[in-house]
Scaffold this active site. Structure first.
Site, short mmCIF file in Angstrom:
data_model
loop_
_atom_site.label_atom_id
_atom_site.label_comp_id
_atom_site.label_asym_id
_atom_site.label_seq_id
_atom_site.Cartn_x
_atom_site.Cartn_y
_atom_site.Cartn_z
N THR A 51 0.85 -1.20 0.00
CA THR A 51 0.00 0.00 0.00
C THR A 51 0.88 1.24 0.00
O THR A 51 2.02 1.22 0.44
CB THR A 51 -0.92 0.04 1.24
OG1 THR A 51 -1.79 1.17 1.13
CG2 THR A 51 -0.14 0.19 2.53
N LYS B 299 -0.11 3.57 4.08
CA LYS B 299 0.28 3.40 5.48
C LYS B 299 1.66 4.04 5.68
O LYS B 299 1.74 5.25 5.73
CB LYS B 299 0.16 1.93 5.86
CG LYS B 299 -1.35 1.57 5.92
CD LYS B 299 -1.73 0.13 6.13
CE LYS B 299 -3.26 0.01 6.06
NZ LYS B 299 -3.75 -1.37 6.02
C1 LIG Z 1 -4.96 -1.90 5.28
C2 LIG Z 1 -4.68 -3.25 4.65
C3 LIG Z 1 -4.90 -3.47 3.29
C4 LIG Z 1 -5.58 -2.46 2.43
O1 LIG Z 1 -4.73 -1.42 2.09
P1 LIG Z 1 -5.38 0.02 1.82
O2 LIG Z 1 -4.35 0.72 1.01
O3 LIG Z 1 -5.66 0.63 3.14
O4 LIG Z 1 -6.64 -0.23 1.04
C5 LIG Z 1 -4.49 -4.67 2.74
N1 LIG Z 1 -3.92 -5.63 3.50
C6 LIG Z 1 -3.73 -5.45 4.82
C7 LIG Z 1 -3.09 -6.54 5.60
C8 LIG Z 1 -4.12 -4.27 5.44
O5 LIG Z 1 -3.97 -4.12 6.76
#
Ligand SMILES: *Cc1c(COP(=O)(O)O)cnc(C)c1O
Length: 406
Positions: A244, A247
């Site tokens: 992602t 985060k």
């Molecule tokens: C948050 C999360 C996602 C999704 O990512 P986003 O960019 O927030 O949509 C995928 N996998 C895990 C393990 C996550 O914690």
């Protein structure tokens, strides 16, 4: 049917269980993270955010903000289309190159979120590879589960973080059958880390493809922020690395990184890639600046580790129970939905400390928790205020403490 009555009674059932979700309405203050303004009915208050997934505070980094401002001025607000129809901006292409380089892969493919990248990539691979069977870790994220389910492929769940059980399950399958093993590096609710090398050994033994979700690893682990697999020198053995940009990179978006042909295959067949407007070019440029910075800078990662240790040590001294794990996530265990929500509200109302309660279905019932994510932007003073408040509420609620080491 009385539709409104139905919605109301379903919601009441969730409320009765103490797990009705109430969002805290906040305004993060750029340049002043982790401080934020909270909006309440009769005005605003100041809060310190302790549950953000902007793990390194990159959402306020001057390089990231400058890149976004610059590209908004140059390219305007939106991408103007899907990737296929006029929406592929130069900045998307630059970002995909940056991501391929980060993971040492031939190529990368962008999505509008990490959720969409898992759903679309797993869904497409599992559906389109003839007779594919997916082996999925028991604690995989909802986005992976939904993608696998949507594919219609046969699915086998292996015990969490167990290469032995994965090996057993793979051994029952026809050696010639296509297989896809889906797992995560850092599991975000317990903060445990997969035995990646052992899982890859098993995948290779059975000629299975490997798909790792490094959403809670990228930016944070490895000398260039390539994730846990980079730290362990394993990236080249993994078929697909998913991550992602929302985060640790502090912006928004998701991606896969893999061979040129695999990325091209998903680009060509994934509905969740094709039929949606591309991310704004400024968002791509911001993410690109963040990745570039974290490839070269270790100060954010080092400071985060030091902050995490400081909070853990303080909790240990007070005997406040938290799950031990090798990651940056500190789950403080409460074990009851109502208590968890009560403590969270109390911290917010009395101390301006914001830790969202984590309840079912995000975690199993009986393991409700406060998930604390220390970051380089938390000061000593922030840490002390958190610890003092937690200690006070632990005494007030007569919650169990661990034996305090003499
Ligand atoms: C948050 C999360 C996602 C999704 O990512 P986003 O960019 O927030 O949509 C995928 N996998 C895990 C393990 C996550 O914690």
């Amino acid at each position: 049917m009385d539709y409104q009555e139905f919605f109301g009674s379903e919601l009441q059932a969730v409320r009765d269980e103490g797990r009705y979700r109430v969002f805290a309405e906040i305004e993060r203050k750029a340049g002043n993270f982790p401080q934020a303004t909270r909006y309440v009915e009769d005005g605003t208050t100041n809060v310190t955010v302790w549950c953000s997934n902007d793990y390194l505070g990159m959402g306020q980094h001057p390089k990231v903000a400058a890149a976004m401002h610059k590209v908004i001025d140059e390219c305007g607000a939106g991408a103007g289309g899907t990737r296929n129809i006029s929406g592929t901006n130069h900045h998307h292409v630059l970002l995909e190159k940056e991501l391929a380089d980060l993971h040492g892969k031939e190529d990368a493919l962008l999505f509008t979120s990490g959720y969409v990248s898992n759903w679309a990539a797993l869904g497409t691979l599992a559906a389109r590879i003839p007779d594919c069977v997916v082996l999925s870790d028991a604690l995989n994220h909802a986005s992976m589960i939904e993608g696998i389910r949507y594919s219609g492929a046969e699915r086998m769940i292996f015990e969490h973080n167990s290469p032995e059980d994965l090996d057993r399950k793979l051994s029952t399958l026809d050696p010639d059958r296509p297989k896809l093993v889906a797992f995560e590096s850092v599991y975000s609710m317990d903060g445990d880390i997969a035995p990646i090398a052992e899982i890859l050994d098993v995948c290779e033994k059975h000629n299975a493809m490997s798909y790792i979700d490094e959403v809670h690893g990228v930016g944070l682990y490895g000398p260039r922020g390539g994730g846990v697999a980079e730290r362990e020198g394993l990236m080249d053995r993994i078929t697909v690395i998913e991550g992602t940009l929302g985060k640790a990179f502090g912006v928004m978006g998701g991606y896969i990184s893999a061979s040129k042909d695999l990325c091209d295959f998903v680009r060509t067949f994934a509905s969740g890639f094709i039929f949606t407007t591309a991310m704004p070019p400024a968002v791509a440029a911001g993410a690109c600046a963040s990745i570039k910075h974290l490839k070269e800078s270790n100060i954010e990662r080092d400071t985060q580790k030091e902050r995490v240790e400081k909070v853990r040590d303080a909790l240990d001294r007070l005997g406040i129970p938290h799950l031990p794990n090798p990651s940056h996530i500190i789950p403080v265990m409460v074990g009851d939905a109502h208590k968890c929500k009560f403590i969270s509200d109390w911290l917010m109302d009395n101390h301006g400390i914001y830790v969202q309660p984590i309840n079912y279905p995000t975690v199993p019932r009986g393991t409700e928790r406060l998930r604390i994510t220390p970051s380089p932007v938390h000061s000593d003073d922030d840490v002390n205020r958190l610890i003092t408040a937690l200690s006070e509420i632990w005494s007030q609620c007569e919650l169990a403490r661990r034996d305090i080491a003499a």
